[in-house]
Structures are given as structure tokens and as C-alpha cells.
Design a protein around this motif. Structure first.
Motif, PDB file in Angstrom:
ATOM      1  N   TYR A  69      13.678  27.559 -27.510  1.00  0.00           N
ATOM      2  CA  TYR A  69      13.347  27.891 -26.226  1.00  0.00           C
ATOM      3  C   TYR A  69      11.983  28.599 -26.449  1.00  0.00           C
ATOM      4  O   TYR A  69      11.430  29.195 -27.419  1.00  0.00           O
ATOM      5  N   HIS A  70      11.097  28.115 -25.273  1.00  0.00           N
ATOM      6  CA  HIS A  70       9.735  28.398 -25.272  1.00  0.00           C
ATOM      7  C   HIS A  70       9.499  29.447 -24.190  1.00  0.00           C
ATOM      8  O   HIS A  70       9.007  29.060 -23.183  1.00  0.00           O
ATOM      9  N   ILE A  71       9.419  30.682 -24.351  1.00  0.00           N
ATOM     10  CA  ILE A  71       9.019  31.721 -23.248  1.00  0.00           C
ATOM     11  C   ILE A  71       7.646  31.611 -23.170  1.00  0.00           C
ATOM     12  O   ILE A  71       6.660  31.661 -23.987  1.00  0.00           O
ATOM     13  N   PRO A  72       7.102  31.558 -21.765  1.00  0.00           N
ATOM     14  CA  PRO A  72       5.818  31.509 -21.607  1.00  0.00           C
ATOM     15  C   PRO A  72       5.076  32.606 -21.896  1.00  0.00           C
ATOM     16  O   PRO A  72       5.579  33.878 -21.650  1.00  0.00           O
ATOM     17  N   GLU A  73       3.808  32.716 -22.428  1.00  0.00           N
ATOM     18  CA  GLU A  73       3.147  33.884 -22.976  1.00  0.00           C
ATOM     19  C   GLU A  73       2.333  34.385 -21.793  1.00  0.00           C
ATOM     20  O   GLU A  73       2.136  33.970 -20.803  1.00  0.00           O
ATOM     21  N   ILE A  74       1.838  35.746 -21.825  1.00  0.00           N
ATOM     22  CA  ILE A  74       1.215  36.463 -20.794  1.00  0.00           C
ATOM     23  C   ILE A  74      -0.413  36.120 -21.198  1.00  0.00           C
ATOM     24  O   ILE A  74      -0.966  36.706 -22.046  1.00  0.00           O
ATOM     25  N   THR A  75      -1.019  35.157 -20.265  1.00  0.00           N
ATOM     26  CA  THR A  75      -2.383  34.620 -20.518  1.00  0.00           C
ATOM     27  C   THR A  75      -2.984  34.815 -19.069  1.00  0.00           C
ATOM     28  O   THR A  75      -2.147  34.771 -18.062  1.00  0.00           O
ATOM     29  N   MET A  76      -4.488  34.628 -19.170  1.00  0.00           N
ATOM     30  CA  MET A  76      -5.094  34.901 -17.925  1.00  0.00           C
ATOM     31  C   MET A  76      -4.585  33.729 -17.068  1.00  0.00           C
ATOM     32  O   MET A  76      -4.514  33.805 -15.821  1.00  0.00           O
ATOM     33  N   ALA A  77      -4.349  32.742 -17.734  1.00  0.00           N
ATOM     34  CA  ALA A  77      -3.949  31.346 -16.887  1.00  0.00           C
ATOM     35  C   ALA A  77      -2.668  31.435 -16.232  1.00  0.00           C
ATOM     36  O   ALA A  77      -2.472  30.889 -15.089  1.00  0.00           O
ATOM     37  N   ASN A  78      -1.623  32.294 -16.892  1.00  0.00           N
ATOM     38  CA  ASN A  78      -0.416  32.350 -16.525  1.00  0.00           C
ATOM     39  C   ASN A  78      -0.069  33.469 -15.554  1.00  0.00           C
ATOM     40  O   ASN A  78       1.105  33.655 -14.902  1.00  0.00           O
ATOM     41  N   LEU A  79      -1.206  34.331 -15.578  1.00  0.00           N
ATOM     42  CA  LEU A  79      -0.843  35.447 -14.791  1.00  0.00           C
ATOM     43  C   LEU A  79      -1.560  35.272 -13.254  1.00  0.00           C
ATOM     44  O   LEU A  79      -2.486  35.707 -12.716  1.00  0.00           O
ATOM     45  N   ARG A  80      -0.680  34.593 -12.646  1.00  0.00           N
ATOM     46  CA  ARG A  80      -0.892  33.956 -11.141  1.00  0.00           C
ATOM     47  C   ARG A  80       0.305  33.568 -10.619  1.00  0.00           C
ATOM     48  O   ARG A  80       1.484  33.908 -11.320  1.00  0.00           O
ATOM     49  N   ASN A  81       0.450  33.582  -9.092  1.00  0.00           N
ATOM     50  CA  ASN A  81       1.675  33.331  -8.417  1.00  0.00           C
ATOM     51  C   ASN A  81       2.243  31.961  -8.668  1.00  0.00           C
ATOM     52  O   ASN A  81       1.720  30.914  -8.335  1.00  0.00           O
ATOM     53  N   MET A  82       3.330  31.823  -9.429  1.00  0.00           N
ATOM     54  CA  MET A  82       3.681  30.615  -9.696  1.00  0.00           C
ATOM     55  C   MET A  82       4.945  30.210  -8.934  1.00  0.00           C
ATOM     56  O   MET A  82       5.672  29.161  -9.171  1.00  0.00           O
ATOM     57  N   THR A  83       5.052  30.888  -7.864  1.00  0.00           N
ATOM     58  CA  THR A  83       6.302  30.575  -6.770  1.00  0.00           C
ATOM     59  C   THR A  83       5.908  29.547  -6.128  1.00  0.00           C
ATOM     60  O   THR A  83       4.692  28.770  -6.205  1.00  0.00           O
ATOM     61  N   ALA A  84       6.759  28.485  -5.696  1.00  0.00           N
ATOM     62  CA  ALA A  84       6.503  27.339  -5.060  1.00  0.00           C
ATOM     63  C   ALA A  84       5.720  27.656  -3.511  1.00  0.00           C
ATOM     64  O   ALA A  84       4.809  26.439  -3.304  1.00  0.00           O
ATOM     65  N   ASP A  85       5.728  28.489  -2.983  1.00  0.00           N
ATOM     66  CA  ASP A  85       4.828  28.619  -1.907  1.00  0.00           C
ATOM     67  C   ASP A  85       4.038  30.169  -1.888  1.00  0.00           C
ATOM     68  O   ASP A  85       4.564  30.907  -1.369  1.00  0.00           O
ATOM     69  N   PRO A  86       3.139  30.119  -2.707  1.00  0.00           N
ATOM     70  CA  PRO A  86       2.310  31.505  -2.831  1.00  0.00           C
ATOM     71  C   PRO A  86       1.970  32.380  -1.740  1.00  0.00           C
ATOM     72  O   PRO A  86       1.703  33.556  -1.550  1.00  0.00           O
ATOM     73  N   GLU A  87       1.445  31.565  -0.594  1.00  0.00           N
ATOM     74  CA  GLU A  87       1.172  32.044   0.592  1.00  0.00           C
ATOM     75  C   GLU A  87       2.140  32.625   1.324  1.00  0.00           C
ATOM     76  O   GLU A  87       1.988  33.750   1.940  1.00  0.00           O
ATOM     77  N   GLU A  88       3.640  32.220   1.167  1.00  0.00           N
ATOM     78  CA  GLU A  88       4.559  32.706   2.084  1.00  0.00           C
ATOM     79  C   GLU A  88       5.322  33.870   1.000  1.00  0.00           C
ATOM     80  O   GLU A  88       5.805  35.014   1.416  1.00  0.00           O
ATOM     81  N   THR A  89       5.072  33.789  -0.283  1.00  0.00           N
ATOM     82  CA  THR A  89       5.639  35.010  -1.057  1.00  0.00           C
ATOM     83  C   THR A  89       4.516  35.432  -2.137  1.00  0.00           C
ATOM     84  O   THR A  89       4.405  35.138  -3.259  1.00  0.00           O
ATOM     85  N   PRO A  90       3.385  36.274  -1.533  1.00  0.00           N
ATOM     86  CA  PRO A  90       2.369  36.704  -2.186  1.00  0.00           C
ATOM     87  C   PRO A  90       2.922  37.626  -3.286  1.00  0.00           C
ATOM     88  O   PRO A  90       3.728  38.545  -3.250  1.00  0.00           O
TER      89      PRO A  90
END
Length: 482
Positions: free
Chosen positions: A210-231
Motif C-alpha cells: 500500500y502507498h499512503i499519500p504523503e503530506i506535500t504542498m501539492a497534496n494539501l488541497r481539497n481532493m473531494t469530488a466537488d470542492p465548491e460544495e464541500t470546502p
């Protein structure tokens, strides 16, 4: 994997160092008689071993939060890791430790009564109603949740309502019986199931590919399907509550404050249980991000199954841990809400007993307070589970806000470093006010309006708090000292 391991290490170090700092700020007195020793009644005020109290506290506060909340929070991506770690250490551990210790110092009083001492009688009356309603919500949610999980485990062999009645029966007994007769005997077994579940998932994470995603600047964003609806702000900070900070914990701590033999045990019981819960939340957030391939896969799977976190937990447990391990994990998943639901009703009984100054030694008096609670809860089981859970999520964090401001007032009145809860109080006020303005169960305002409204509301709360402190500091200090 590195970010995940570092996150666990930081949580442990947070307990070793920051929780010790909080203990020094409070100023424990090893020789001070605790309510368990000076007010023993063999029902609620019962001296118990520290390890048992820790187990009870951990299971009381855990519930479905560090599992279901972590799964939903993982949909945002590695930002969830940061909130779990920072929230658990700097908000949750402080909130839980001071709320527990203040109850300990005030004869085991319920949180609504402690709030009244430091924020005044008007807030006390409001909190009495608020906490009773919240706890009935919790008890109801934690009847339906495990009943549906057990029904799924048994392939629908019985009706869901049969399991509801069985769980209600257990809750009724655990609410009425002395704490050392049922709760303190069952919780070590339930706790073992929770720990085995968490340990099993961690082993699989480390040994499988398994490859757990790392905490990087690129990953510190809203990854939900609809960021506008779920800020990300404020939704993430309400979604992951029990794994970071939860007002519900403050309703449970007085139960343990009535059983502690020495103030020295407070750090391990209150801060320790919170940090342990943070570890559980981290593990579930990590497995959720990898089990469905990645965060996008998690979002797609959840969308396909109507964001059903119970389904996700079931799939993860059965597939990652196999037959026996999966059964143990599901037992842990069932035990978590049940061991919060039973003490939700018990603490609700104690709050009402504090309000009406009703001694609880006699069973008939416990019945007077308990029967109406269960009647109301049964009626609420007819309400859609999702609606109850959404309102619980917001009210839970709002309670945390009030408790943080209460602790801050106490620290200011005692001339202690108040920043340890002042900063979390301001932040969580912004979270709670913005959430109710933006959420579907709230006002559903556009994001920009909600952010502006949240900022103004938080500013107003800070101004009112400072005015209250200036006006009443000397009065409150003299009252407490007398």
C-alpha cells in the motif's frame, strides 16, 4: 508512508511533552481528595483503577467518530492527517484534559454546571438544555448505527428493530446500574477488540503493498469530488471531530472524574484517551485512502454508495483483515458506538440529577430520570439517521467551542497561560459559525458570504468574551475561592 509514520510519532510526542505541559499549567495536587474518595456512593462516585478508567474514557469518547469521521475526512486527502495530529494535540487534548480536571475540582459536576461557574448562569441554563438534547441525539444515533451494522453482519437474520430493542435494553441497564457492575467489567473486553482492530489494520498497512499519500504542498488541497460544495474549511474540521476535538468528550469526562483516585491520573486518562483516539483516526484515514486505490477512488466508491461510511468500514475490515480479523474488526466497530451510546444516556441522567439536585443512590430516582430519556430516544429512532448525524456533527463542535471558552475563562481567572485554549477557542468558533452558515442543514449561504459571516461572528464572540472577563473576573474569582 513517511507522513503517516511521522504523524503517529508526533501524536505520541505530543502526549509526552504537550500533555505534560498542560498538566503543569493546571497544577495538580496529588494530596487533594478526589470526589471518588470523598463522595463515594457506590453508584456513580466509585473509585476505580486508573487503567480501567482510561479504557472507559477511551471507549466513551471514541464512538463511530474516529472510524466513520476519519473515512469521510480521508475524502479530502492528506489534509486530514494534519487536522487529526494538530487537532488532537493542541485542541482535543487540551479540551479533554481541562474539562475533566475542572469537573474533578468541582465535585464531579457535569459540564453544563462547570460552564455556569465560569461563564455565568444564563450560559449555564442554555448549556443544560443543549447538552441534554445533544446526548439524546448521541444515544439515538448510537442505537441505529450499530443495529444496522449487526444486521449486516448477520445477513438480516433478524429485523433491525430486534437489534434496536436489544441495544436499548443494554443501554437501560448500563444507565441504571452502578458503574462498577456492568460498564467497568465489559469495557476492557470492548477496548481489546478496538485495539486489535487498529493493530491489525496497521500491520496490513506496513506489510502489504500500500502507498499512503504523503503530506506535500501539492497534496494539501481539497481532493473531494466537488470542492465548491464541500470546502475544506470548515467541512473537514467538522467531519473529523472525535479524532481531533469533540464537545461530546466534555460530557463524558465527569463520569470518569467521579471515579479517579488521584489528580495525577488525569493526564493519562483525559489527554491519553484523546491522543489514542487520534491514532485510531489516523489509521482509518490512511486505510481509507489506500484501500480504494487512492483518494479519488475513495471518493468514487463513496459516491456510488451514497457516502455510506458504514459500508466503507465493512468493506475495509472484511477485505484487509480476512475472516477472523474482519470479525474482530467488526466487533470493534460495533463496540465503539455502543460504548458511547450507553454512557451518553448515563451522563444525561447525571446532568439531570445535577440540575434537580437529586441524589442517585436509590434506584427509583434513577428510574425517574432515565425512563423519559429512553422514550424520547425511541421516538427519535423514527427520524432519518442522516439528518440526526448532520445536526449532531454541528452541535458537537459548538459544544466544544463553549467548553474551550469556559476553560479559557478559568485560566484567565487563575492567572494561568490562557493561550493554550484561547487559540483553539477562536479557531473552533470560526469553524462552527462558518459551518452552520454554509452547510445544507444550516443557512446554505454562498461560500464567500459564509466566510464573511463566520469571521464577523467570531470577532463578535471574542469581543463579548473580553468584555465579560473585564466585568466579572473579580466576582467569579471570589465566588470560586469561597
Amino acid at each position: 508512508m513517511i507522513s503517516f509514520l511521522v504523524s503517529i510519532a508526533v501524536l505520541i510526542l505530543g502526549y509526552v511533552f504537550y500533555a505534560s505541559f498542560l498538566e503543569k499549567v493546571f497544577g495538580i495536587d496529588r494530596n487533594r481528595p478526589t470526589p471518588a474518595m470523598s463522595m463515594t456512593d457506590d453508584v456513580d462516585f466509585v473509585p476505580l483503577p486508573a487503567w480501567k478508567i482510561f479504557m472507559i474514557q477511551f471507549l466513551n469518547i471514541a464512538g463511530l467518530g474516529p472510524i466513520f469521521g476519519a473515512i469521510a475526512g480521508a475524502m479530502f486527502g492528506p489534509s486530514a492527517f494534519l487536522w487529526i495530529v494538530l487537532g488532537s494535540i493542541f485542541a482535543g487534548a487540551a479540551h479533554d484534559y481541562f474539562s475533566g480536571m475542572l469537573s474533578l475540582r468541582h465535585d464531579g459536576l457535569s459540564i453544563s454546571e462547570v460552564v455556569g461557574i465560569y461563564l455565568g448562569p444564563w450560559i449555564k441554563q442554555l448549556m443544560r438544555v443543549f447538552t441534554v438534547v445533544l446526548l439524546i441525539f448521541v444515544g439515538t444515533v448510537f442505537v441505529m448505527g450499530p443495529a444496522k451494522i449487526i444486521d449486516g453482519m448477520t445477513a438480516g437474520a433478524f429485523s433491525v428493530w430486534i437489534w434496536v430493542l436489544i441495544i436499548f435494553g443494554y443501554y437501560f441497564l448500563s444507565t441504571l446500574l452502578p458503574i462498577d457492575k456492568l460498564i467497568s467489567r465489559l469495557y476492557p473486553l470492548f477496548g481489546l477488540a478496538m485495539f486489535l482492530m487498529t493493530a491489525g489494520l496497521m500491520i496490513v498497512l506496513f506489510t502489504d503493498d500500500y502507498h499512503i499519500p504523503e503530506i506535500t504542498m501539492a497534496n494539501l488541497r481539497n481532493m473531494t469530488a466537488d470542492p465548491e460544495e464541500t470546502p475544506l474549511f470548515p467541512i473537514l474540521f467538522v467531519t473529523i471531530a472525535c479524532g481531533a476535538i469533540s464537545g461530546f468528550h466534555a460530557t463524558q469526562s465527569p463520569l470518569m472524574a467521579r471515579c479517579i483516585r488521584s489528580e495525577k491520573a488525569g493526564k493519562g486518562i483525559f489527554s491519553g484517551a484523546m491522543i489514542t483516539e487520534g491514532v485510531v483516526a489516523l489509521v482509518w484515514a490512511a486505510v481509507s485512502m489506500v484501500f480504494f486505490s487512492d483518494v479519488s477512488g475513495l471518493n468514487e466508491a463513496m459516491a456510488t454508495h451514497d457516502n455510506n461510511t458504514a459500508w466503507a468500514a465493512n468493506e475495509i475490515s472484511r477485505n484487509m483483515l480476512g475472516g477472523v480479523g474482519g470479525i474482530l474488526a467488526l466487533i470493534g466497530i460495533v463496540a465503539a458506538p455502543i460504548t458511547s451510546g450507553d454512557t451518553a444516556f448515563r451522563s444525561c441522567r447525571l446532568i439531570l440529577a445535577d440540575i434537580f439536585k437529586m441524589d442517585q443512590r436509590k434506584l427509583v430516582k434513577r428510574l425517574y430520570l432515565s425512563i423519559p430519556l429512553f422514550v424520547i430516544a425511541f421516538v427519535l429512532t423514527q427520524v432519518d439517521f442522516g439528518i440526526l448525524w448532520r445536526y449532531f456533527a454541528w452541535s458537537n463542535q459548538t459544544l466544544a467551542v463553549v467548553v474551550l471558552w469556559t476553560i479559557t475563562a478559568y485560566l484567565i481567572f487563575q492567572d494561568k497561560p490562557a493561550w493554550v485554549t484561547y487559540i483553539p477557542a477562536v479557531f473552533m468558533t470560526a469553524v462552527s459559525t462558518t459551518y452552520i452558515l454554509i452547510a445544507p442543514e444550516g443557512f446554505e449561504l454562498p461560500n464567500n458570504y459564509a466566510y464573511g459571516g463566520g469571521f464577523l461572528a467570531t470577532t463578535l464572540v471574542v469581543i463579548l468574551f473580553q468584555a465579560y472577563i473585564r466585568k466579572y473576573k473579580n466576582i467569579i474569582v471570589k465566588t470560586v475561592q469561597s
